[in-house]
Design a protein around this motif. Structure first.
Motif, PDB file in Angstrom:
ATOM      1  N   ILE A 240      28.259   3.340 -11.520  1.00 11.96           N
ATOM      2  CA  ILE A 240      27.563   4.152 -10.505  1.00 11.96           C
ATOM      3  C   ILE A 240      26.099   3.725 -10.344  1.00 11.96           C
ATOM      4  N   ASP A 438      24.181  16.344 -12.735  1.00 11.44           N
ATOM      5  CA  ASP A 438      24.229  15.178 -11.835  1.00 11.44           C
ATOM      6  C   ASP A 438      25.656  14.639 -11.700  1.00 11.44           C
ATOM      7  N   PHE A 439      26.411  14.705 -12.794  1.00 12.49           N
ATOM      8  CA  PHE A 439      27.806  14.260 -12.742  1.00 12.49           C
ATOM      9  C   PHE A 439      28.711  15.417 -12.328  1.00 12.49           C
ATOM     10  N   ASP A 444      23.511  16.666  -5.275  1.00  5.70           N
ATOM     11  CA  ASP A 444      23.519  15.255  -4.917  1.00  5.70           C
ATOM     12  C   ASP A 444      22.639  14.566  -5.950  1.00  5.70           C
ATOM     13  N   ARG A 445      23.254  13.755  -6.799  1.00  9.10           N
ATOM     14  CA  ARG A 445      22.508  13.187  -7.921  1.00  9.10           C
ATOM     15  C   ARG A 445      21.337  12.322  -7.475  1.00  9.10           C
ATOM     16  N   LEU A 446      21.380  11.849  -6.237  1.00 10.46           N
ATOM     17  CA  LEU A 446      20.329  10.965  -5.741  1.00 10.46           C
ATOM     18  C   LEU A 446      19.259  11.726  -4.976  1.00 10.46           C
ATOM     19  N   HIS A 447      19.357  13.046  -4.989  1.00  8.76           N
ATOM     20  CA  HIS A 447      18.476  13.830  -4.136  1.00  8.76           C
ATOM     21  C   HIS A 447      18.147  15.151  -4.811  1.00  8.76           C
ATOM     22  N   ASN A 449      16.372  18.590  -5.935  1.00 11.28           N
ATOM     23  CA  ASN A 449      15.663  19.613  -5.169  1.00 11.28           C
ATOM     24  C   ASN A 449      15.464  20.858  -6.032  1.00 11.28           C
ATOM     25  N   PRO A 543      25.891   1.910  -5.770  1.00 10.18           N
ATOM     26  CA  PRO A 543      25.920   3.250  -5.177  1.00 10.18           C
ATOM     27  C   PRO A 543      24.584   3.976  -5.244  1.00 10.18           C
ATOM     28  N   SER A 545      21.792   2.516  -4.479  1.00 14.03           N
ATOM     29  CA  SER A 545      20.873   1.765  -3.621  1.00 14.03           C
ATOM     30  C   SER A 545      20.092   2.704  -2.702  1.00 14.03           C
TER      31      SER A 545
END
Lengths: 599, 271
Positions: A240, A438-439, A444-447, A449, A543, A545
């Motif tokens: 990931i 996160d998992f 959303d692990r990339l975002h 808040n 993923p 990126s």
């Protein structure tokens, strides 16, 4: 009192004398043991603004009410001190027979203060010169184990490496330089044993609960640890693109398959073992070189492998074994060397090895432990090294509060990024289990808040409870309601009429007490952050990126976290929270209970 | 100068996952729509929610500051960022949108919307940039229907019968079944790849299994049954499932599109 002895053993190494000090039952009920009790004792025993390596700085071995019971994974202790790496609290956990033997001395904790006049060992209360200086922790253990259970440091601890460990049963209280604190006291080893069992309130209930917990510990929730160990994280993180690589410059490692559990297990696994009193059996031992063998965890694997750009399993296993022998924290060792490798890449440290240089890595581990050449600088950890190297290298020194970041790329796991930033110990995956969030499909692990903040906080509370009971976090998946089920355990052991709500409040109190210690030692809101790299550079791989954190997003999460804790927006503790901590003055204070009886 | 505005701030609640990422013709849906629009407009603005990350796009991406107000707020946000006098507005799930249709709609030179089966389609319509202030005042007065904005612009209502490709342009999908049905008739027969990591890989003796598109339940059914990936109608508690490693999911009804990788991990990953 059930589950506790109601006292700790305070040994002054300068005077060579120990004393028993009473711990009020009210305190034990408010902090339990382990990290909770250890934190309370640190407040009590550490003079304000003490140098962590000064004789006056205490080193605390804190047991727990469950130690000595048949409850699986309960043979644990917390080692607590002011960290020479961070200047804040450090609390390392270790699983070993040392915990059982130490508690059977009739104490709930051991506090070491002062310093020996010469290299020494403290064997069953007798302080004596040691011949084991310069020996490995394993050699010290072998020499002293006829007397009892041993906690020992390696050469790194003797030389004041700021990320040296304390070893027992081959396990380590690893993070934050606790071994350097023991080394500064010129104490090679502490040996404990005793005959005093701890009564429990309801032996039948404890036996029943222990049987049930053991049964559950053999199910699906722990199968990963049993079948593959924590090393299984590597392939998953790599897939990931959350695997820190080349000092966090990348989040994927192209040689990752060679280091994965899926590859190592069939090719190299030679044994699987357990910690004391554990039914999970997560330790996987691998062969390398000329019939050598070592156990390795994911954190060691990532730090000495991908983080340094090294994909040869022979080299990584050898490096992990070398860290064990020298008494070095693998995460900080790997992180600091990876930082040096990037400095070499940029021309700031011409003598440092480059990424992928396995021989250079192994040589540098020894140089760090012996404080030779470049190793002397790196023995200070990446933060101090960066301050001395300059070139704004602090922007890519992989640390928070001075503690090197474990194997989770913060930009790819942004709930955990918050956990790292606010962690009292520094970047810490053991005190914030926010990777679980996160998992999941909850964020959303990339975002990250504001919602991430509330969820992150919950994992931190749960960790504070398990670290105070103490139970292994690998059991986390077997509990449906950690607080209520833990309350059942505590009731059976202590006889106290506690419920889940009380334990949840206790968990929050432990988190606050750790923070309060840091505030006392000079914490400011600026300490809760991440290195500039994580706030200005986006990830490029797979993923993850495009994933980026910003100052604004992190600050918003931190603000939400502080408010959700009931602290000020900046993270200071209100008076009501401070009063709830029941902190006491140090033993030097006239109101101190004073010595009771020698062991 | 003409613009295109793509709205992808919706919650995609019936679909169970963001429509913008659903694969279509080898790329995420939003990328497909942006590409089609780009053939006939000078600029494309994508309006997304704060929570939704998007793939790299040859478009300007702006955040909908008030997604809870619905698509009119997205239209307002888009109009605030376009330079062209007229903008064609589309939802992100418009796989059959044709450049010719967009060109025709823009050729009216004013606000215009098609009417299909007696229903005006405000999310396949043209709005003038000058409607920005009106959109704001409508929202301030709690009138959130995009049709109100069209009506305030004296828009041209175009009968679908007059337009080539109109019904396709407004044809989206709101449910997994609608999406999968569209995929199955699209000619894209790329398989889904089920990737097994950790214990699942060791137990299955292989890392990848190819299977046709379907719901997550159908995809997971391609794994050996002894892995027990599904229990009690959900992804089993001891496993984690991710689409392409970005998002994690447990809802077995969500659609998995052509070429996507479904990754199976141990639930206790980390630690």
């Amino acid at each position: 009192m059930n589950g506790f002895h109601g006292r700790y053993w305070r040994f002054d190494l300068s005077r060579g004398e120990g004393e028993m000090v009473t711990i009020p039952e009210t305190i034990l009920r408010r902090y339990l043991g382990g990290v909770g009790l250890g934190t309370w004792l640190l407040h009590r025993e550490a003079p304000a603004n003490v140098d962590p390596l000064a004789p006056e700085a205490p080193l605390i071995f804190s047991f727990s009410p469950l130690v000595g019971t048949p409850l699986t994974t309960s043979a644990k202790l917390a080692v607590v001190a002011k960290s020479p790496l961070t200047g804040f609290i450090s609390d390392g956990l270790s699983s070993s027979h040392f915990a059982i033997a130490g508690k059977r001395m009739g104490v709930d904790a051991i506090v070491l203060v002062g310093a020996c006049a010469e290299p020494s060992e403290l064997v069953l209360g007798a302080l004596q010169p040691t011949r084991l200086w310069r020996k490995t922790p394993r050699e010290a253990d072998e020499a002293l184990s006829k007397h009892g259970r041993v906690a020992a440091i390696g050469i790194a601890g003797e030389n004041g490496v700021r990320f040296a460990t304390i070893s027992n049963d081959g396990r380590h209280a690893g993070r934050g330089g606790l071994g350097a604190v023991l080394g500064a006291k010129r104490l090679k080893a502490l040996v404990v044993d005793g005959e005093l069992p701890t009564p429990v309130a309801d032996p039948k209930a404890v036996t029943r609960l222990a049987r049930d917990l053991s049964k559950r510990s053999l199910g699906h929730a722990t199968a990963k640890y049993r079948d593959l160990g924590t090393v299984a994280n590597l392939a998953a993180f790599n897939r990931i693109a959350a695997l820190p690589t080349r000092n966090f410059q990348r989040s994927r490692f192209d040689q990752g398959d060679a280091l994965s559990a899926e590859t190592l297990k069939p090719a190299r696994e030679v044994a699987r073992t357990s910690c004391a009193s554990c039914t999970i059996g997560c330790e996987h031992v691998y062969g390398f070189g000329d019939e050598k063998r070592t156990r390795i965890e994911y954190e060691s694997l990532f730090a000495l492998g991908p983080l340094c750009g090294i994909g040869d399993p022979e080299a990584v296993l050898a490096a992990a074994g070398r860290c064990d022998a020298l008494g070095l924290d693998t995460v900080s060792a790997g992180g600091t060397i990876a930082f040096a490798m990037e400095c070499a890449e940029r021309g700031y440290l011409p003598d440092a090895p480059h990424f992928g240089d396995a021989e250079g890595l192994l040589a540098l581990l020894d140089d760090i432990a012996h404080r030779r050449g470049l190793g002397d600088l790196l023995a200070e950890g990446s933060r101090i090294a960066a301050e001395r190297i300059g070139h704004d290298s602090i922007a890519f020194a992989p640390q928070v509060k001075g503690l090197e970041i474990p194997g989770y790329e913060p930009r790819a796991l942004q709930t955990l990024a918050l956990g790292f930033a606010v962690g009292a110990r520094g970047a810490d995956h053991n005190k914030s289990g926010a990777y679980e969030i996160d998992f999941s499909d909850r964020v959303d692990r990339l975002h990250g808040n504001a919602r991430s903040a509330a969820l992150s906080l919950e994992t931190e509370n749960r960790a504070a409870l398990t670290d105070s009971l103490i139970l292994c976090k690998f059991l986390r998946g077997v509990f449906d309601d950690l607080y209520a089920e833990s309350a059942e355990l505590v009731r059976a052991v202590t006889g106290w009429n506690v419920d889940g709500e009380e334990l949840e409040a206790l968990a929050r109190r432990v988190v606050a007490a750790r923070k309060a210690f840091n505030v006392r030692e000079g914490w400011t809101p600026e300490d809760d952050s991440l290195p500039e790299r994580f706030l200005s550079e986006a990830l490029e791989d797979g993923p993850s990126s495009g994933a980026r954190l910003t100052h604004e997003r992190l600050q918003e999460m931190i603000r939400s976290y502080n408010l959700a804790r009931g602290w000020s927006e900046q993270g200071y503790l209100p008076d009501a929270v401070m009063r709830d901590l029941s902190l006491e003055p140090s033993p030097a204070d006239p109101t101190h209970a004073g010595p009771q009886v020698d062991p | 100068m003409h613009a295109g505005i793509v709205l992808c701030g919706g919650r995609s609640s019936r679909m169970g996952r963001a429509k913008a990422w659903l694969p279509w013709q080898g790329r995420p849906m939003v990328a497909h729509v942006v590409e089609r629009l780009s053939e006939v407009v000078d600029e494309v603005v994508v309006v997304s929610s704060e929570q939704l990350d998007l793939p790299p796009l040859p478009a300007r991406v702006v955040r909908d500051r008030e997604p809870e107000l619905g698509p009119l707020a997205g239209i307002r946000e888009g109009l605030a960022h376009v330079k062209g006098e007229l903008a064609y507005v589309t939802a992100t799930d418009a796989p059959f949108l044709t450049p010719e249709f967009v060109k025709t709609m823009l050729s009216y030179g004013k606000a215009a919307a098609p009417e299909v089966d007696g229903i005006v389609q405000p999310l396949a319509a043209v709005y003038p940039r000058s409607a920005l202030a009106c959109a704001s005042s409508l929202l301030e007065s709690d009138r959130r229907r995009p049709l109100a904005l069209l009506e305030a612009q004296d828009y041209r209502r175009v009968d679908a019968a007059e337009l080539t490709g109109c019904e396709d342009a407004v044809r989206g999908f709101n449910t997994p079944e609608e999406y999968l049905a569209a995929v199955r008739t699209s000619g894209d027969d790329s398989p889904v790849v089920l990737e097994l990591l950790g214990r699942a890989q060791l137990a299955a003796g292989r890392r990848e299994i190819e299977t046709p598109v379907g719901t997550l339940a159908e995809v997971l059914a391609a794994a050996p049954p002894e892995l027990e990936l599904v229990q009690e109608g959900r992804v089993a508690r001891h496993h984690l499932v991710s689409i392409d490693g970005r998002s994690f999911l447990r809802d077995l009804r969500v659609p998995i599109g052509p070429g996507e990788h479904v990754i199976v991990l141990d639930a206790s990953v980390g630690g």
